[in-house]
Write a protein that holds these residues in place. Structure first.
Motif, short mmCIF file in Angstrom:
data_model
loop_
_atom_site.label_atom_id
_atom_site.label_comp_id
_atom_site.label_asym_id
_atom_site.label_seq_id
_atom_site.Cartn_x
_atom_site.Cartn_y
_atom_site.Cartn_z
N THR A 165 -25.30 44.13 -23.31
CA THR A 165 -26.40 43.51 -22.56
C THR A 165 -27.60 44.45 -22.48
O THR A 165 -28.74 44.00 -22.49
CB THR A 165 -25.96 43.09 -21.15
OG1 THR A 165 -25.33 44.18 -20.48
CG2 THR A 165 -25.01 41.92 -21.22
N ASP A 215 -23.62 39.68 -12.68
CA ASP A 215 -23.16 38.50 -13.42
C ASP A 215 -23.34 38.69 -14.92
O ASP A 215 -22.52 38.20 -15.72
CB ASP A 215 -23.94 37.26 -12.99
CG ASP A 215 -23.49 36.69 -11.66
OD1 ASP A 215 -22.45 37.14 -11.13
OD2 ASP A 215 -24.18 35.79 -11.14
N ARG A 216 -24.41 39.35 -15.31
CA ARG A 216 -24.72 39.47 -16.74
C ARG A 216 -23.82 40.46 -17.47
O ARG A 216 -23.86 40.54 -18.70
CB ARG A 216 -26.19 39.83 -16.94
CG ARG A 216 -27.13 38.65 -16.72
CD ARG A 216 -28.54 38.92 -17.21
NE ARG A 216 -29.25 39.84 -16.34
CZ ARG A 216 -29.94 39.47 -15.25
NH1 ARG A 216 -29.96 38.19 -14.90
NH2 ARG A 216 -30.58 40.35 -14.53
N TYR A 259 -17.87 33.67 -19.73
CA TYR A 259 -19.26 34.12 -19.88
C TYR A 259 -20.09 33.16 -20.73
O TYR A 259 -21.27 32.93 -20.46
CB TYR A 259 -19.26 35.51 -20.51
CG TYR A 259 -20.58 36.25 -20.47
CD1 TYR A 259 -20.88 37.10 -19.41
CD2 TYR A 259 -21.51 36.16 -21.50
CE1 TYR A 259 -22.06 37.82 -19.36
CE2 TYR A 259 -22.70 36.87 -21.47
CZ TYR A 259 -22.97 37.70 -20.40
OH TYR A 259 -24.15 38.40 -20.37
N GLN A 312 -23.22 32.21 -18.77
CA GLN A 312 -24.40 32.90 -19.30
C GLN A 312 -24.64 32.44 -20.74
O GLN A 312 -24.57 33.23 -21.69
CB GLN A 312 -24.19 34.42 -19.26
CG GLN A 312 -23.93 35.00 -17.91
CD GLN A 312 -25.18 35.06 -17.04
OE1 GLN A 312 -26.30 35.13 -17.55
NE2 GLN A 312 -25.01 35.03 -15.73
#
Length: 403
Positions: free
Chosen positions: A37, A73-74, A347, A351
């Motif tokens: 990320t 969260d990411r 995920y 996301q």
């Protein structure tokens, strides 16, 4: 790293554990270089070091916000940072603690709450998920592209060999895998039968607990762990030599039962025993005589995607590829093989934007060696990659079942 954790957190086992993890971090930043990320977003707060700092602030009394929650969260929980870290920081455990604290203090918008509730109440239960998958196949042409790509092709499991009185191992039926790719465990049973091992599923065992546990529904995740322990215990007492977990994500979770239930006086000892018995298939085949499997490879070119839960979570790196090569497969080179494909449990649902970018990068890397087939070791990765590549994607045990 120096800390000033609030007394109310230090009075609890999780708070003391978090404090110890934080103190082991020297803030060197090596982890940032291998964080997917951070590579995509270039934001320090979307890398391990930044997330560690945010969790530290919460434990020291700073009120978290939706921004804090978003950065946590990411995180994919791919644990690539743990493989890179020279100090042995247990980042994934710290993240679980931090997410739980933030979840208690920051209320999510209703759509997010509904999505996460639906995932927790659906994915771990084959009786609920199965009908949805079947309906999805019926109306597949009408579904949005993103949903349509997640539907696996129907492949019958084939016969499950009868126990022959050989060595005996349990296997986790799983939840999503048992519905979407039932061939995986059946293939494992057929392969191990040729190696003199009976593989046994216990119907009352179910989801490993990872879905709920990592969506901050830790109580439900722990209940799933207890249910599996109860289901397996008679066979364990009868002398089964291991618990084979064919999905590497579930395997990483089962290997952590002992830690997750360490504060439960009724289950702590049995949970530790279950974790000690958990095996990934590569740990069994890697110590076995595999000559009875013949040479199913026939020089076919295979790109092996090593799931994060295998190479980082279980620290089993570059172990499947030699086995496949010994069986006659030609293994292609995978650039940036340490990076996540973007599946990461739920995920890809929670996301989708970041997940899609990671998927594109991973598919390009896997296809660069012009393989005939892509193999992996985790159900989530298998479904995710299949939605982004025209090349067939299978569990690597299926390749061994073709002789």
């Amino acid at each position: 790293m120096q800390t000033e954790i609030r007394p109310e957190f230090l009075s609890a086992p999780a708070g003391r554990e978090a404090d110890a993890i934080l103190r082991s971090c020297v803030h060197c930043g090596f982890c940032t270089a291998t964080c997917p990320t951070y590579q995509l977003l270039g934001d320090e707060l979307d890398g391990p070091r930044g997330r560690i700092y945010q969790i530290k602030l919460v434990l020291e009394g700073q009120e978290p916000t939706r921004i804090t929650q978003g950065h946590l969260d990411r995180c994919l929980t791919c644990r690539s940072c743990e493989t890179t870290c020279p100090s042995g920081v247990r980042y994934a455990r710290l993240l679980d603690i931090g997410r739980h604290l933030v979840e208690e203090r920051v209320r999510r918008p209703l759509p997010e709450r509904l999505l996460r509730w639906t995932l927790v109440k659906t994915l771990p239960y084959p009786a609920r998920l199965g009908p949805l998958v079947r309906v999805g196949h019926w109306i597949k042409p009408l579904l949005p592209t993103r949903l349509r790509s997640k539907l696996p092709p129907h492949r019958p499991a084939g016969p499950w060999p009868r126990p022959a009185g050989h060595r005996r191992m349990l296997t986790l039926a799983g939840c999503v895998q048992s519905v979407t790719t039932p061939r995986t465990n059946a293939a494992a049973a057929r392969v191990l039968a040729r190696l003199g091992i009976d593989l046994i599923e216990i119907p009352s065992a179910g989801c490993c607990g990872a879905v709920a546990y990592h969506l901050s529904a830790q109580g439900e995740g722990l209940d799933a762990m207890r249910r599996n322990i109860d289901a397996w215990w008679p066979e364990i007492e009868a002398g089964c030599e291991g618990i084979l977990v064919t999905a590497s994500g579930c395997g990483a979770m089962v290997k952590e039962y002992g830690h997750a239930l360490s504060q439960d006086p009724r289950y702590a000892e049995r949970a530790a025993r279950v974790s000690a018995l958990a095996r990934d298939p590569v740990e069994v085949l890697g110590t076995s005589d595999i000559s009875p499997l013949g040479a199913p490879g026939r020089d076919r070119r295979v790109a092996f995607h090593a799931p994060c839960t295998l190479q980082h979570g279980q620290q089993l790196r570059q172990v499947v590829e030699p086995i496949l090569a010994r069986l006659g497969f030609v293994m292609t080179q995978i650039p940036d093989a340490h990076l996540c494909c973007g599946s990461a449990g739920t995920y890809s649902i929670t996301q989708p934007g970041l997940s899609a970018r990671l998927l594109r990068n991973k598919v390009v890397a896997l296809e660069s060696g012009q393989p005939e087939i892509i193999a992996t070791a985790n159900i989530g990765c298998q479904l995710h990659l299949a939605g982004g590549s025209e090349i067939p994607v299978v569990h690597w045990l299926e390749l061994l079942d073709e002789a």
